[in-house]
Structure formats: structure tokens, C-alpha cells
Design a protein around this motif. Sequence first.
Motif, PDB file in Angstrom:
ATOM      1  N   PHE A  19      98.432  91.445 -53.278  1.00  0.00           N
ATOM      2  CA  PHE A  19      99.290  91.847 -52.151  1.00  0.00           C
ATOM      3  C   PHE A  19     100.740  91.462 -52.405  1.00  0.00           C
ATOM      4  O   PHE A  19     101.658  92.239 -52.125  1.00  0.00           O
ATOM      5  CB  PHE A  19      98.792  91.213 -50.851  1.00  0.00           C
ATOM      6  N   TRP A  22     102.183  93.852 -55.393  1.00  0.00           N
ATOM      7  CA  TRP A  22     102.419  95.250 -55.028  1.00  0.00           C
ATOM      8  C   TRP A  22     103.423  95.377 -53.886  1.00  0.00           C
ATOM      9  O   TRP A  22     104.148  96.373 -53.806  1.00  0.00           O
ATOM     10  CB  TRP A  22     101.094  95.930 -54.672  1.00  0.00           C
ATOM     11  N   THR A  23     103.490  94.389 -53.031  1.00  0.00           N
ATOM     12  CA  THR A  23     104.538  94.378 -52.004  1.00  0.00           C
ATOM     13  C   THR A  23     105.908  94.247 -52.657  1.00  0.00           C
ATOM     14  O   THR A  23     106.869  94.918 -52.269  1.00  0.00           O
ATOM     15  CB  THR A  23     104.311  93.224 -51.012  1.00  0.00           C
ATOM     16  N   PRO A  48     103.955 102.030 -48.713  1.00  0.00           N
ATOM     17  CA  PRO A  48     102.702 101.275 -48.592  1.00  0.00           C
ATOM     18  C   PRO A  48     101.482 102.062 -49.070  1.00  0.00           C
ATOM     19  O   PRO A  48     100.541 101.485 -49.614  1.00  0.00           O
ATOM     20  CB  PRO A  48     102.612 100.971 -47.090  1.00  0.00           C
ATOM     21  N   SER A  51     101.614 102.155 -52.903  1.00  0.00           N
ATOM     22  CA  SER A  51     101.361 100.796 -53.387  1.00  0.00           C
ATOM     23  C   SER A  51      99.878 100.459 -53.282  1.00  0.00           C
ATOM     24  O   SER A  51      99.301  99.846 -54.186  1.00  0.00           O
ATOM     25  CB  SER A  51     102.182  99.776 -52.593  1.00  0.00           C
ATOM     26  N   SER A  52      99.254 100.872 -52.174  1.00  0.00           N
ATOM     27  CA  SER A  52      97.826 100.620 -51.986  1.00  0.00           C
ATOM     28  C   SER A  52      97.001 101.368 -53.021  1.00  0.00           C
ATOM     29  O   SER A  52      96.015 100.844 -53.547  1.00  0.00           O
ATOM     30  CB  SER A  52      97.400 101.033 -50.577  1.00  0.00           C
ATOM     31  N   ILE A  56      94.525  99.732 -55.720  1.00  0.00           N
ATOM     32  CA  ILE A  56      93.121 100.148 -55.836  1.00  0.00           C
ATOM     33  C   ILE A  56      92.793 100.543 -57.273  1.00  0.00           C
ATOM     34  O   ILE A  56      91.708 100.244 -57.786  1.00  0.00           O
ATOM     35  CB  ILE A  56      92.830 101.306 -54.858  1.00  0.00           C
TER      36      ILE A  56
END
Length: 368
Positions: A19, A22-23, A48, A51-52, A56
Motif C-alpha cells: 500500500f 503503490w500509493t 487509485p 495503482s490497485s 494486484i
Amino acid sequence: MKISKLLQDKRYLFWALQFAGWTAWGVSFYLGVLFWGKVPNDYLAYLPIVSSIGMILTLPLRALYRYMWEMSALRRLIAVVIASYVAGCVWMASRGWIFYNMFPERRNPKHEDYEGIERILAYFDGATTASWVILVWSGLYFGIKYYMLLQEERQRGLKALSMAHEAQLKMLRYQLNPHFLFNTLNAISTLILDKDTQLANTMVTRLSRFLRYSLDNDPMQKVTVDEEVEALRLYLDIEKVRFDERLKLKFDIDDNAKTALMPSLLLQPLVENAIKYAIAQAVNGGTIAIEAKTFGNDLLLAVIDDGPGLDSLHNTESRSGSGVGLANSRERLQELYGVEQSFRLSHTDPHGLTINIRIPLERADKKG
């Protein structure tokens, strides 16, 4: 649960780093777009999402890297580069599809006119950039993994060293002189034969209390000087039965030193050594003095006798440190304090032996 304990959980640590990483990528990408041009209205919703997706896509990579962990370095390097590029291509395709569906007005008319090889090259140019991001993630994954393995190895080494250190201290601590037990039991036997059962019972009780104290106290823990002196009195009460008036005792314990901490039963082998050489071999016995005081940040301890001391050629070798009692105490101090301690033998004026010990001053209220 404290953060430090959570970070020791590998699963929690992995997701926390995921988190955070990637943030950080999303924020830096947003700032880059903001610097180079106008940001679309829904861009904060777009980042977001992509990024998610990137996060993944790294999950299968993680499983792959764990599977091939035991492979040779070259094979792993090749696999990492290929896997990162494939993941980058998939991520770029997802990003392009989402972007042009969320922001159709941002389509580049020139791209619509691309045909054949030009359209493919335009796509793979962006995919290469995306692959670099995944490759950086892969490098960080392996770097952090190796760092954690090294830390675990270091912790195991420290634990093994600590266990060896503790075992060494316990071995030194529990080396009760068999002569003491033999002499005590022999004295009890003599009292029983002389039908002095009351004194024999008193001696057995004192021996039991002393042995219980010596076995119940963890050698890794420290006791106050006051507690150590009380244990020493238990031992000396037993010896007083054997030597009666031939054994004279003096205690000089400063009030400031009573609450200072020291290793348990540190002085008993030294006093036993003094009894063996200064009292038992003298027709008229002798005197043993125990002193404790503080000086600055040090605790100063002394065991003094008026026996033959180091001047006696017969006793020089035994009393200069090769005996079990003195060597035991010297080694315990070395194990516990290293260079922050001193153990020194000197002459007692006019005759005898003085053992001076210096250790760092610690207080009982800081023991827990």
C-alpha cells in the motif's frame, strides 16, 4: 497491538509495504502530470484504480518469485526480467483501456490514424515504461526479502549466543564446591554421633536454606547487596558451627550500597576460598571482612582475610586465581560486564589477601 509487533508479521509487513509503495507511485505520477499539463477532473479516481491493478498484478509475481527462490541467480534474473515485462504489458493495456474510457476527450487523434506496426510500437513504448515500474517493484521485493532473511539469521545467531552465554553463566553459578558439602555433611554426621541432635538439626536447616537460595535464584538475574549479604550469612552460619570462635567475621556495608545490584552468590566462593586458606589452616583461625560501598558510578566490593596471603609460597598458585572459587568469580564477572569490571588480588596489611571487585552501579528500583 503495537506497530513494532505488527511489522514482525510478514503478511502484515508485505501488505503495508504494498500500500505504501503503490500509493507513493500514484502520488508521484499525479505530481508529474500536474507539472507537465492540466489534470483531468476525474484523475484522482483514475490513479487509485490503476495503482490497485498494478498491485494486484504483483501478487502472481510474488508467488512466482517464491517458487523459484532456490533457482540459480542467472535463471532468477532472466525470469524476473521476463515476468516484469509481461506484467508491465498487461498493466499498460489495462491503464490504456481504463484511461480512454474514463477520459474519451483525451484520445490523441494521431493515434487513431496509426496502422499496423506504428500502433504496436506506440503501445509497447508505454509498456516498456510500465515494465520498469514492475521491475523496480521486483528489485525491492528481492532486496527486502534478502534483508529480512539476513535479519532472521542475525537474530538466530544472537539467540544462540545468548543461550550459550546463559548456559555458561549457569554452569559457573552452580559449581558448588564439593568440599563445602562434604565438610558440612561430615560435621552434621559428627554432631549426630555426639548426640547433639539439636545443633545437627540447626545445621541441616541452615544448609537447606542456603541450597534453596542458591538454586532458586536465576544466575541471569541480579540481587541487591543486602540480599547477597543475607545469603552469605546463611553460608557463614554453617561454617561457624565447624570453626566456632576460630572464625571471626566483620561486615562493613554502606547504606548507599545496600540497594545496589550484583550477581547472586558472587562472594560466596571468595569467602569459601578465604576459609579454606586463611581459617582452616591456622591454629587460631582468623578474620574475614566483607565490605561494600559505592564510588561514583561503581559498586566496590571487597573480601579481606588475615591469612598467609600471597606471601606464602605454598599457597601462591592456588590463591592467585587458578582455584575454582576465584576463577569462577572472575569468569562470571567477565561474562556479565566485560571490560566494565575489575577483579584484583592484593596483599592485606600486615598479612593476608584482599580481593577487590569493581562493577557498574545499578539500583534495585531499575531491576524490573
